[in-house]
Structure formats: structure tokens, C-alpha cells
Design a protein around this motif. Structure first.
Motif, PDB file in Angstrom:
ATOM      1  N   THR A 105       0.808  -1.068  -0.164  1.00 51.42           N
ATOM      2  CA  THR A 105       0.058  -0.114   0.049  1.00 51.42           C
ATOM      3  C   THR A 105       0.878   1.134   0.092  1.00 51.42           C
ATOM      4  O   THR A 105       1.954   1.154   0.429  1.00 51.42           O
ATOM      5  N   ARG A 106       0.338   2.201  -0.522  1.00 52.41           N
ATOM      6  CA  ARG A 106       0.821   3.568  -0.718  1.00 52.41           C
ATOM      7  C   ARG A 106       1.264   4.204   0.874  1.00 52.41           C
ATOM      8  O   ARG A 106       2.188   4.737   1.166  1.00 52.41           O
ATOM      9  N   GLU A 107       0.192   4.132   1.470  1.00 48.30           N
ATOM     10  CA  GLU A 107       0.419   4.392   3.071  1.00 48.30           C
ATOM     11  C   GLU A 107       1.602   3.918   3.827  1.00 48.30           C
ATOM     12  O   GLU A 107       2.418   4.529   4.562  1.00 48.30           O
ATOM     13  N   LEU A 108       1.827   2.460   3.591  1.00 45.28           N
ATOM     14  CA  LEU A 108       2.954   1.816   4.300  1.00 45.28           C
ATOM     15  C   LEU A 108       4.133   2.174   3.676  1.00 45.28           C
ATOM     16  O   LEU A 108       5.170   2.285   4.484  1.00 45.28           O
ATOM     17  N   CYS A 109       4.412   2.511   2.310  1.00 43.28           N
ATOM     18  CA  CYS A 109       5.138   3.069   1.675  1.00 43.28           C
ATOM     19  C   CYS A 109       5.735   4.425   2.431  1.00 43.28           C
ATOM     20  O   CYS A 109       7.120   4.756   2.676  1.00 43.28           O
ATOM     21  N   ILE A 110       4.867   5.160   2.441  1.00 46.23           N
ATOM     22  CA  ILE A 110       5.073   6.433   3.006  1.00 46.23           C
ATOM     23  C   ILE A 110       5.782   6.364   4.534  1.00 46.23           C
ATOM     24  O   ILE A 110       6.540   6.938   4.907  1.00 46.23           O
ATOM     25  N   SER A 144      -7.626  10.572  -3.137  1.00 42.90           N
ATOM     26  CA  SER A 144      -6.331  10.960  -3.670  1.00 42.90           C
ATOM     27  C   SER A 144      -5.186  10.892  -2.593  1.00 42.90           C
ATOM     28  O   SER A 144      -5.456  10.777  -1.528  1.00 42.90           O
ATOM     29  N   MET A 145      -3.912  10.706  -3.224  1.00 45.80           N
ATOM     30  CA  MET A 145      -2.754  10.601  -2.132  1.00 45.80           C
ATOM     31  C   MET A 145      -2.733  11.851  -1.089  1.00 45.80           C
ATOM     32  O   MET A 145      -2.582  11.636   0.126  1.00 45.80           O
ATOM     33  N   LYS A 146      -3.025  12.930  -1.567  1.00 41.19           N
ATOM     34  CA  LYS A 146      -3.037  14.262  -0.984  1.00 41.19           C
ATOM     35  C   LYS A 146      -4.239  14.225   0.392  1.00 41.19           C
ATOM     36  O   LYS A 146      -4.041  14.294   1.440  1.00 41.19           O
ATOM     37  N   GLU A 147      -5.371  13.860  -0.083  1.00 40.59           N
ATOM     38  CA  GLU A 147      -6.398  13.609   0.912  1.00 40.59           C
ATOM     39  C   GLU A 147      -6.057  12.514   1.807  1.00 40.59           C
ATOM     40  O   GLU A 147      -6.592  12.644   2.982  1.00 40.59           O
ATOM     41  N   ARG A 148      -5.384  11.493   1.626  1.00 39.77           N
ATOM     42  CA  ARG A 148      -4.949  10.280   2.503  1.00 39.77           C
ATOM     43  C   ARG A 148      -4.270  10.756   3.241  1.00 39.77           C
ATOM     44  O   ARG A 148      -4.310  10.543   4.571  1.00 39.77           O
ATOM     45  N   ARG A 149      -3.288  11.499   3.034  1.00 36.00           N
ATOM     46  CA  ARG A 149      -2.174  12.167   4.046  1.00 36.00           C
ATOM     47  C   ARG A 149      -2.948  13.042   4.993  1.00 36.00           C
ATOM     48  O   ARG A 149      -2.593  12.844   5.950  1.00 36.00           O
ATOM     49  N   GLU A 150      -3.706  13.757   4.613  1.00 35.52           N
ATOM     50  CA  GLU A 150      -4.253  14.984   5.202  1.00 35.52           C
ATOM     51  C   GLU A 150      -5.352  14.316   6.453  1.00 35.52           C
ATOM     52  O   GLU A 150      -5.409  14.829   7.376  1.00 35.52           O
ATOM     53  N   LEU A 172      -5.026  11.117   7.748  1.00 43.48           N
ATOM     54  CA  LEU A 172      -4.159  10.404   8.446  1.00 43.48           C
ATOM     55  C   LEU A 172      -3.675  11.580   9.574  1.00 43.48           C
ATOM     56  O   LEU A 172      -3.557  11.084  10.810  1.00 43.48           O
ATOM     57  N   LYS A 173      -3.323  12.657   9.017  1.00 42.91           N
ATOM     58  CA  LYS A 173      -2.667  13.752   9.844  1.00 42.91           C
ATOM     59  C   LYS A 173      -3.495  13.868  10.816  1.00 42.91           C
ATOM     60  O   LYS A 173      -3.413  14.229  12.121  1.00 42.91           O
ATOM     61  N   SER A 174      -4.620  14.331  10.469  1.00 47.92           N
ATOM     62  CA  SER A 174      -5.936  14.921  11.143  1.00 47.92           C
ATOM     63  C   SER A 174      -6.130  13.851  12.235  1.00 47.92           C
ATOM     64  O   SER A 174      -6.735  14.345  13.353  1.00 47.92           O
ATOM     65  N   PHE A 175      -6.240  12.597  11.978  1.00 49.68           N
ATOM     66  CA  PHE A 175      -6.657  11.557  12.798  1.00 49.68           C
ATOM     67  C   PHE A 175      -5.533  11.370  13.804  1.00 49.68           C
ATOM     68  O   PHE A 175      -5.601  11.248  14.994  1.00 49.68           O
ATOM     69  N   LEU A 176      -4.168  11.350  13.500  1.00 49.14           N
ATOM     70  CA  LEU A 176      -3.008  11.187  14.123  1.00 49.14           C
ATOM     71  C   LEU A 176      -2.829  12.457  15.245  1.00 49.14           C
ATOM     72  O   LEU A 176      -2.381  12.151  16.498  1.00 49.14           O
ATOM     73  N   VAL A 177      -3.348  13.481  14.910  1.00 48.17           N
ATOM     74  CA  VAL A 177      -3.078  14.731  15.708  1.00 48.17           C
ATOM     75  C   VAL A 177      -4.269  14.849  16.731  1.00 48.17           C
ATOM     76  O   VAL A 177      -4.394  15.893  17.514  1.00 48.17           O
ATOM     77  N   GLY A 178      -5.347  14.102  16.565  1.00 46.42           N
ATOM     78  CA  GLY A 178      -6.536  14.417  17.590  1.00 46.42           C
ATOM     79  C   GLY A 178      -7.563  15.253  16.993  1.00 46.42           C
ATOM     80  O   GLY A 178      -8.841  15.301  17.684  1.00 46.42           O
ATOM     81  N   GLU A 179      -7.682  15.673  15.696  1.00 48.04           N
ATOM     82  CA  GLU A 179      -8.878  16.395  15.231  1.00 48.04           C
ATOM     83  C   GLU A 179      -9.721  15.593  14.811  1.00 48.04           C
ATOM     84  O   GLU A 179     -10.859  15.829  14.712  1.00 48.04           O
TER      85      GLU A 179
END
Length: 372
Positions: free
Chosen positions: A57-62, A255-261, A263-270
Motif C-alpha cells: 500500500t501507498r500508506e505503508l510505503c510513506i 487521492s494521495m493528498k487527501e489520504r495524507r491529510e 491520517l494527519k488529522s486523525f493522528l493529531v486528534g482532530e
């Protein structure tokens, strides 16, 4: 992890280890060590790829590339990320500037190699992360195509679940394969408390809402696994409307950009709840997640093991709830075995079902692909 010394001396490895046990570090440490030594006296522009990590998966690659960059900080060690969703031109330019490690998904890497002349003669280490997925699914021919393009590299293969047929394929790829098992292979980590709930399909949403609105049972941030992309979108919307809890979906159509955003919002608690397809089922380090809810049971017990493993990283305790009913009868026998071996309670309906005493699950069943 005990695999590191074996990898450092050049052995081919097949490593089975519990989810969350630090598998990525056990192959990245030898890679960074080898590349840093090899590049010590070479100008940056003359450096060629020395190692390659393939993941499903792309996420795991990142995630793997970010960990590699942290380990290699301050050393003569650069990386390139080769995945779909980002411009190929940028990925090609990065490689041409002189890098040590390529981290990518098989399909995108083959696409890049087919369109551009990239020298791989210097690649000495090939890592197949989540190897059971890489050798069993549609990736198999792509992986073998990449493997045949390399010059007999050291091969390091890792996963939490390694069936016998995958082990057989791994043995056919390389000579003198060393097999290492860490913890209890093919079983969930003992740090995850499993609770299986018998609930009819029509009642699953209400059961989920009850859990999410319960001070006793809701332990955010939470990952909810579902079987389809549209299911992820609809359920995340329903959670927000019914409970008022901020929830988002993540799957391969975003999209890749959406998925990154996301995950970021999830991991920072938003965002407190993320509803995911199998795209988050393997390897991803969601360090703050302590609760997983398997809303739709996957089609194989090994995917269940990977999914609930997101609730525990590096041995920290977590909990996993799974909704089960007659629709999941193909999993009953294996699920009961896993619950009993983990000391978890077995619902009465599951224990008494005639399917619990039938044949094992994995024969003749169709395997659901990742929601990529």
C-alpha cells in the motif's frame, strides 16, 4: 529484534513476527548501515540505488520511507518514494539525483522502470514487507518481475502471517533461506484484548453507535474497518450525523493528498474515528490508537489478525471489538481457535454454530482485495 544480526551478515530471511513488534526497524537498520558504509567515500551525484523495499500500500510505503529518513539522518543516505498518486516525473528526478533506497509499490515501480532507464545493478538488498500479501495476491507476478530484474540481491521478507504456501514460494525464490519466528506467528499479539460480539447485520450500525456514545466502551482514537469504499463513506457520514463524533473515511479512491491529510488529522486528534478499508489493515503504525472495531469481518482470518493488530504497537495494550454473524460462517472455526488461544470469550452463538466444527476457512474462498 533477533532478525537484525542475521540481516547484517547477509542472510536471506523470512521473518514472522507479531503485529506492532517493530518489523520495519529490523530491516531498515541493516539497510541504512549497509548504504551508509557503501556511500561513505562516494560523491552524492554518483550514488545509485543499493536497496529496495516493496510494500502493498501507498500508506505503508510513506511510513517506511519516513522511518528510513529518520534512521539515516546525518548519514550519506537518501531515499526515493515510488507510489501512485504523486507525479512520476518528480520520483524519477529524485532517483536521478542519487539515492540509496527506493521504497515503492510493485505496480508503480514497474511502470517507472518500463518508461525510464533506471540502473538497478547495484541493488543488493530487496525487502518484501507484508510478504504474504505480496506473494499471494495480484502482486505476485509484479514482484517476481522486479526480482528478476535485480542481480541476486539479499532478500528479506516480513509479515505477521506467513501461510505454508507463501513459505514454499519464498524458498523457491532464494537459496539458504533462514526462517525466524518472533512471538506467536500467525496469531494476534497478546497485548490486544479481543471482544467478539454476535450481532445481526441490520443491527450492526446501532451497535456501533451504542459503543461510540458509551463513556465506558469508547476509547478514542478509534479505527473502524469495513469491507468496501462506499461502505466507509456512508458509515463515517452516519457516525457524524447520529453521534456527533467527527469521523472520516479513508480508502483507495481518495487521492494521495487527501489520504495524507486524513491520517494527519486523525493522528493529531482532530478526528476521533476513522472508517477504513483494508488500506489501513497492514503495517501502518497508528501509535495512539488503542481501539479497533471490525465492523465488517474480512474474508480471511489472517486479515483479521492484521486489522486488530492496529490496536497495539510495540507491545502497548489495546482492545479490538469484532461484529460477527452467520454471514461470516467461513471464518468461524479459525476465529474460535484464535479466541481460545488468546483467552478471549467466545460468544454462545459462535461456539454452538455447526460451522464452527466444519472445515477450515481458507480453502476455495475468494479473497477480498485491498480497497486501493
Amino acid at each position: 529484534m533477533q532478525a537484525i544480526p542475521s540481516a547484517l551478515i547477509g542472510q536471506n530471511l523470512l521473518v514472522s513476527a507479531e503485529t506492532g513488534s517493530g518489523k520495519s526497524g529490523s530491516f531498515l537498520v541493516p539497510i541504512v548501515s549497509y548504504c551508509a558504509k557503501f556511500n561513505a567515500d562516494k560523491p552524492h551525484g554518483e550514488r545509485k540505488p543499493l536497496a529496495m523495499v516493496l510494500t502493498p500500500t501507498r500508506e505503508l510505503c510513506i511510513q517506511v520511507e519516513e522511518q528510513a529518513k529518520l534512521l539515516g539522518k546525518g548519514l550519506p543516505f537518501k531515499t526515493a518514494l515510488v507510489v501512485g498518486g504523486d507525479a512520476m516525473a518528480g520520483q524519477l528526478y529524485r532517483i536521478q539525483q542519487g539515492i540509496s533506497l527506493i521504497v515503492g509499490t510493485p505496480g508503480r515501480l514497474i511502470d517507472l522502470l518500463a518508461k525510464h532507464d533506471i540502473e538497478l545493478d547495484s541493488v543488493s538488498i530487496l525487502v518484501l514487507d507484508e510478504v504474504d500479501s505480496m506473494l499471494e495476491r495480484g502482486f505476485h507476478e509484479q514482484v517476481m518481475q522486479i526480482f528478476r530484474a535485480l542481480s541476486q540481491p539479499q532478500v528479506l521478507m516480513y509479515s505477521a502471517t506467513i501461510p505454508k504456501d507463501v513459505q514454499k514460494m519464498a524458498n523457491s525464490m532464494v537459496k539458504d533461506l533462514t526462517i525466524i519466528a518472533v512471538g506467536k506467528p500467525n496469531k494476534p499479539t497478546g497485548a490486544v484484548k479481543q471482544v467478539v460480539i454476535w450481532v445481526d447485520s441490520k443491527q450492526k450500525k446501532q451497535k456501533l453507535f451504542d459503543i461510540l456514545t458509551s463513556k465506558q466502551h469508547f476509547k478514542p482514537p478509534v479505527v473502524v474497518f469495513v469491507s468496501s469504499r462506499i461502505g466507509a463513506d456512508l458509515l463515517s457520514e452516519a457516525i457524524g450525523i447520529t453521534t456527533g463524533i467527527k469521523a472520516v473515511s479513508i480508502h483507495g479512491e481518495k487521492s494521495m493528498k487527501e489520504r495524507r491529510e486524513i491520517l494527519k488529522s486523525f493522528l493529531v486528534g482532530e478526528v476521533l474515528v476513522i472508517v477504513a478499508t483494508g488500506v489501513l489493515g497492514r503495517g501502518i503504525d497508528l501509535l495512539h490508537v488503542k481501539q479497533v472495531i471490525v465492523f465488517d469481518m474480512p474474508n480471511s482470518i489472517k486479515e483479521y489478525v492484521h486489522q486488530i493488530g492496529r490496536a497495539s504497537r510495540l507491545g502497548e495494550e489495546g482492545s479490538a471489538m469484532a461484529f460477527v454473524n452467520e454471514e461470516n460462517k467461513n471464518l468461524f472455526r479459525d476465529l474460535v481457535q484464535i479466541l481460545k488461544s488468546s483467552g478471549a470469550a467466545v460468544p454462545r452463538e459462535l461456539a454452538n454454530s455447526r460451522y464452527t466444527f466444519g472445515s477450515s476457512t481458507n480453502k476455495g474462498q475468494k479473497k477480498r482485495k485491498y480497497g486501493l
